[in-house]
Write a protein that holds these residues in place. Structure first.
Motif, PDB file in Angstrom:
ATOM      1  N   LYS A 198       1.813 -16.345   7.776  1.00 17.16           N
ATOM      2  CA  LYS A 198       1.190 -15.043   7.936  1.00 17.16           C
ATOM      3  C   LYS A 198       1.701 -13.872   7.151  1.00 17.16           C
ATOM      4  O   LYS A 198       2.848 -13.532   7.537  1.00 17.16           O
ATOM      5  CB  LYS A 198       0.918 -14.764   9.650  1.00 17.16           C
ATOM      6  N   VAL A 199       0.595 -13.237   6.510  1.00 20.55           N
ATOM      7  CA  VAL A 199       0.955 -11.864   6.105  1.00 20.55           C
ATOM      8  C   VAL A 199       1.678 -10.904   7.079  1.00 20.55           C
ATOM      9  O   VAL A 199       2.205 -10.065   7.029  1.00 20.55           O
ATOM     10  CB  VAL A 199      -0.136 -11.228   5.409  1.00 20.55           C
ATOM     11  N   SER A 200       0.872 -10.935   8.333  1.00 21.88           N
ATOM     12  CA  SER A 200       1.155 -10.212   9.449  1.00 21.88           C
ATOM     13  C   SER A 200       2.528  -9.957   9.668  1.00 21.88           C
ATOM     14  O   SER A 200       3.016  -8.956  10.319  1.00 21.88           O
ATOM     15  CB  SER A 200       0.282 -10.386  10.652  1.00 21.88           C
ATOM     16  N   THR A 201       3.277 -11.006   9.617  1.00 27.85           N
ATOM     17  CA  THR A 201       4.670 -11.189  10.105  1.00 27.85           C
ATOM     18  C   THR A 201       5.676 -10.582   9.066  1.00 27.85           C
ATOM     19  O   THR A 201       6.849 -10.466   9.166  1.00 27.85           O
ATOM     20  CB  THR A 201       5.107 -12.461  10.132  1.00 27.85           C
ATOM     21  N   LYS A 202       5.146 -10.353   7.699  1.00 27.61           N
ATOM     22  CA  LYS A 202       5.867  -9.925   6.468  1.00 27.61           C
ATOM     23  C   LYS A 202       5.368  -8.842   5.719  1.00 27.61           C
ATOM     24  O   LYS A 202       5.731  -8.600   4.518  1.00 27.61           O
ATOM     25  CB  LYS A 202       6.257 -11.137   5.508  1.00 27.61           C
ATOM     26  N   ILE A 203       4.528  -8.004   6.510  1.00 26.59           N
ATOM     27  CA  ILE A 203       4.200  -6.730   5.797  1.00 26.59           C
ATOM     28  C   ILE A 203       5.013  -5.852   5.414  1.00 26.59           C
ATOM     29  O   ILE A 203       5.156  -5.582   3.889  1.00 26.59           O
ATOM     30  CB  ILE A 203       2.940  -6.053   6.560  1.00 26.59           C
ATOM     31  N   ASP A 204       6.137  -5.808   5.926  1.00 26.16           N
ATOM     32  CA  ASP A 204       7.261  -4.555   5.875  1.00 26.16           C
ATOM     33  C   ASP A 204       7.910  -5.333   4.444  1.00 26.16           C
ATOM     34  O   ASP A 204       8.486  -4.397   3.832  1.00 26.16           O
ATOM     35  CB  ASP A 204       8.126  -4.289   7.035  1.00 26.16           C
ATOM     36  N   LEU A 205       8.275  -6.763   4.601  1.00 26.33           N
ATOM     37  CA  LEU A 205       8.890  -7.182   3.695  1.00 26.33           C
ATOM     38  C   LEU A 205       8.184  -7.141   2.319  1.00 26.33           C
ATOM     39  O   LEU A 205       8.967  -6.591   1.305  1.00 26.33           O
ATOM     40  CB  LEU A 205       9.177  -8.813   3.885  1.00 26.33           C
ATOM     41  N   LEU A 206       7.068  -7.384   2.226  1.00 27.59           N
ATOM     42  CA  LEU A 206       6.052  -7.425   0.981  1.00 27.59           C
ATOM     43  C   LEU A 206       6.348  -5.996   0.219  1.00 27.59           C
ATOM     44  O   LEU A 206       6.388  -5.561  -0.837  1.00 27.59           O
ATOM     45  CB  LEU A 206       4.827  -7.866   1.314  1.00 27.59           C
ATOM     46  N   GLU A 207       5.993  -5.029   1.281  1.00 29.34           N
ATOM     47  CA  GLU A 207       5.932  -3.683   0.678  1.00 29.34           C
ATOM     48  C   GLU A 207       7.278  -3.209   0.285  1.00 29.34           C
ATOM     49  O   GLU A 207       7.052  -2.429  -0.647  1.00 29.34           O
ATOM     50  CB  GLU A 207       5.637  -2.678   1.986  1.00 29.34           C
ATOM     51  N   ASN A 208       8.088  -3.713   0.835  1.00 26.38           N
ATOM     52  CA  ASN A 208       9.688  -3.396   0.346  1.00 26.38           C
ATOM     53  C   ASN A 208      10.058  -3.975  -1.047  1.00 26.38           C
ATOM     54  O   ASN A 208      10.350  -3.409  -1.956  1.00 26.38           O
ATOM     55  CB  ASN A 208      10.659  -3.493   1.496  1.00 26.38           C
ATOM     56  N   LEU A 209       9.600  -5.338  -0.994  1.00 27.24           N
ATOM     57  CA  LEU A 209      10.105  -6.140  -2.199  1.00 27.24           C
ATOM     58  C   LEU A 209       9.369  -5.635  -3.323  1.00 27.24           C
ATOM     59  O   LEU A 209       9.910  -5.784  -4.675  1.00 27.24           O
ATOM     60  CB  LEU A 209       9.835  -7.464  -2.083  1.00 27.24           C
ATOM     61  N   VAL A 210       8.038  -5.377  -3.372  1.00 28.26           N
ATOM     62  CA  VAL A 210       7.186  -4.796  -4.573  1.00 28.26           C
ATOM     63  C   VAL A 210       8.018  -3.601  -5.182  1.00 28.26           C
ATOM     64  O   VAL A 210       7.635  -3.172  -6.398  1.00 28.26           O
ATOM     65  CB  VAL A 210       5.733  -4.404  -4.194  1.00 28.26           C
ATOM     66  N   LYS A 211       8.749  -2.741  -4.444  1.00 29.59           N
ATOM     67  CA  LYS A 211       9.471  -1.785  -4.943  1.00 29.59           C
ATOM     68  C   LYS A 211      10.617  -2.104  -5.368  1.00 29.59           C
ATOM     69  O   LYS A 211      11.350  -1.354  -6.318  1.00 29.59           O
ATOM     70  CB  LYS A 211       9.735  -0.666  -3.875  1.00 29.59           C
ATOM     71  N   LYS A 212      10.862  -3.326  -5.326  1.00 27.79           N
ATOM     72  CA  LYS A 212      12.402  -3.464  -5.503  1.00 27.79           C
ATOM     73  C   LYS A 212      12.690  -4.803  -6.789  1.00 27.79           C
ATOM     74  O   LYS A 212      13.759  -4.990  -7.471  1.00 27.79           O
ATOM     75  CB  LYS A 212      13.473  -4.323  -4.312  1.00 27.79           C
ATOM     76  N   VAL A 213      11.619  -5.742  -6.818  1.00 22.74           N
ATOM     77  CA  VAL A 213      11.833  -6.683  -7.868  1.00 22.74           C
ATOM     78  C   VAL A 213      10.670  -6.594  -8.874  1.00 22.74           C
ATOM     79  O   VAL A 213      10.005  -5.944  -9.051  1.00 22.74           O
ATOM     80  CB  VAL A 213      11.696  -8.086  -6.962  1.00 22.74           C
ATOM     81  N   ASP A 214      11.121  -7.615  -9.853  1.00 19.16           N
ATOM     82  CA  ASP A 214      10.349  -7.557 -11.146  1.00 19.16           C
ATOM     83  C   ASP A 214       9.013  -8.555 -10.950  1.00 19.16           C
ATOM     84  O   ASP A 214       8.107  -7.981 -11.460  1.00 19.16           O
ATOM     85  CB  ASP A 214      11.147  -7.776 -12.124  1.00 19.16           C
ATOM     86  N   ILE A 215       9.216  -9.451 -10.254  1.00 18.24           N
ATOM     87  CA  ILE A 215       8.296 -10.557 -10.034  1.00 18.24           C
ATOM     88  C   ILE A 215       8.269 -10.922  -8.648  1.00 18.24           C
ATOM     89  O   ILE A 215       9.287 -11.318  -8.101  1.00 18.24           O
ATOM     90  CB  ILE A 215       8.361 -11.706 -10.795  1.00 18.24           C
ATOM     91  N   LEU A 216       7.063 -10.862  -7.893  1.00 16.37           N
ATOM     92  CA  LEU A 216       6.983 -11.258  -6.588  1.00 16.37           C
ATOM     93  C   LEU A 216       5.968 -12.471  -6.380  1.00 16.37           C
ATOM     94  O   LEU A 216       4.947 -12.244  -6.641  1.00 16.37           O
ATOM     95  CB  LEU A 216       6.491 -10.169  -5.890  1.00 16.37           C
ATOM     96  N   PHE A 217       6.389 -13.638  -6.408  1.00 19.62           N
ATOM     97  CA  PHE A 217       5.429 -14.796  -6.028  1.00 19.62           C
ATOM     98  C   PHE A 217       5.220 -15.061  -4.565  1.00 19.62           C
ATOM     99  O   PHE A 217       6.384 -15.173  -3.865  1.00 19.62           O
ATOM    100  CB  PHE A 217       6.279 -16.117  -6.673  1.00 19.62           C
ATOM    101  N   VAL A 218       4.014 -14.939  -3.954  1.00 18.95           N
ATOM    102  CA  VAL A 218       3.688 -15.229  -2.812  1.00 18.95           C
ATOM    103  C   VAL A 218       2.960 -16.881  -2.549  1.00 18.95           C
ATOM    104  O   VAL A 218       2.094 -16.916  -3.464  1.00 18.95           O
ATOM    105  CB  VAL A 218       2.785 -14.148  -2.345  1.00 18.95           C
ATOM    106  N   GLY A 219       3.601 -17.487  -1.755  1.00 21.10           N
ATOM    107  CA  GLY A 219       3.061 -18.750  -1.408  1.00 21.10           C
ATOM    108  C   GLY A 219       2.899 -18.877   0.068  1.00 21.10           C
ATOM    109  O   GLY A 219       2.745 -17.921   0.889  1.00 21.10           O
TER     110      GLY A 219
END
Length: 408
Positions: A198-219
């Motif tokens: 679920k996205v709902s359990t990792k909203i904060d994680l995704l929002e932080n990672l898009v600012k930190k990494v070059d490529i974000l793969f979501v599966g």
């Protein structure tokens, strides 16, 4: 984070050293069934014993919620720990009372003493100042070696660290150093793989990672929600349709940050979620109304491995499909082995964490081949989310100004 005190900086000979460890170990019928967490504490304990410290171990077990629950006693830990240490271990069925004080007073240099479950005291989880003071009265120095409990502002993880000179143990240092290297000061390019239901359990994680990494793969199931937000019909797949607006914001944030957010290009489909059902592989936008996405497809795995070839650092949290049931473990296993191969040839630093992630990498048979695997669970996730961990913050140099004078 490099501005924290390390145990190597402390003069410990003859000192009473309170050491917060993670002994929340698996148990069955009163016996420890997995000693991994006990083994993780050995380097710090050995370091202190070899230098003549009086070592007083603090730990919790289970959730007794301030009650003395016999099944949650730490006494069963004693013999397995003593066997691992190769030295005698003392135990006292008390935490910060008269019996604990008497046991500590009777210690000789290089003795090791385990106190009872800190969560037997209600003041532990409340971070009660009086309980923290009672703990501090037992020691001259404090060492936190339990990163897994560092996201909790409890008396034994944060409160006592404000009252005594506080240091990071060797296991804590290893965890922090690897996480800093992966997220705060990484070798670039950095690719993050994030999976789960679920996205709902990792909203904060995704929002932080898009600012930190070059490529974000979501599966995993999370990808279904993001695909749906892009207008893709995902059939009967797990999908949080009420989070479409949130998903769109994450996609926009990635674009603004210059982070390439990648979703599965092809998927493995089935009409039933059960072992070895009839499946088919299709493009992610070619899902029938009665089908569900249960794993990434083979082309997606190829794309992922090619992305790893161009990366220097990999951060992984969460499986890429429903890995618990065959054949929906294929993408997770294939990607894990590809990452392990690149670690082996020295081209990639791979850091992973989270309960499902560790289980998936063990299933792939390559957990030991990653650069670092965190078993810290919630603490690992909160670090990845960019949150401050109270137990870590208390070890910073700037947090030490009021705790320089040992408590008598």
């Amino acid at each position: 984070m490099t501005d924290f005190r390390r145990i190597q900086d402390a003069e410990v000979a003859g000192k009473r050293v309170l050491v917060r460890v993670d002994f929340n170990v698996p148990m069955k019928d009163g016996e420890v069934t997995d000693t991994t967490r006990l083994e993780a504490a050995l380097p710090t304990i050995d370091h202190l014993v070899e230098r003549g410290a009086k070592v007083i171990l603090l730990a919790h077990f289970g959730r007794p919620k301030g009650q003395r629950v016999p099944e949650m006693s730490l006494e069963p830990v004693c013999q397995p720990l003593a066997d691992l240490m190769g030295v005698e271990l003392g135990f006292v069925d008390d935490i910060a009372g008269d019996d604990a004080a008497s046991a500590v007073a009777g210690m000789q240099d290089s003795d090791v003493l385990l106190l009872q479950n800190t969560r037997y005291e209600a003041g532990e989880e409340q971070n009660d100042p009086a309980f923290a003071r009672a703990l501090a009265d037992l020691g001259d120095l404090y060492v936190n070696d339990a990163f897994s409990a560092a996201h909790r502002a409890h008396a034994s993880t944060e409160g006592v660290a404000q009252l005594l000179p506080a240091y990071a143990g060797l296991a804590m240092q290893r965890e922090i150093d690897h996480l800093v290297a992966a997220l705060e000061d990484p070798e670039r390019p950095v690719i993050a793989l994030v999976g789960g239901a679920k996205v709902s359990t990792k909203i904060d994680l995704l929002e932080n990672l898009v600012k930190k990494v070059d490529i974000l793969f979501v599966g995993g199931g999370m990808a279904n929600t993001l695909l749906f937000a892009q207008g893709v019909d995902v059939g009967t797949s797990l999908c949080e349709k009420d989070l479409v607006d949130t998903a769109k914001l994450i996609l926009v944030a990635a674009e603004k940050s210059g982070c390439k957010l990648v979703l599965p290009s092809d998927v493995t489909l089935a009409k039933e979620f059960k072992p070895n059902p009839e499946t088919r592989v299709a493009l992610s936008h070619d899902v029938a109304d009665d089908e569900m996405i249960l794993d990434c497809g083979p082309q997606t795995v190829v794309d992922l491995t090619q992305a790893m070839d161009g990366a220097k650092t990999l951060i992984w949290n969460g499986p890429l499909g429903a890995f618990e049931i065959e054949p929906f473990d294929k993408s997770t296993v294939s990607a894990a082995r590809a990452a392990a191969d690149r670690v082996a040839d020295g081209s990639l630093i791979a850091v992973a964490g989270g309960g499902d992630t560790v289980a998936a990498l063990n299933q792939a048979g390559c957990a030991q081949e990653f650069s670092f695997i965190s078993t810290a669970g919630g603490a690992f996730l909160e670090w990845m989310e960019g949150k401050s961990l109270p137990g870590v913050e208390a070890l910073r140099e700037t947090a030490q100004t009021d705790s320089e004078t040992p408590v008598a």
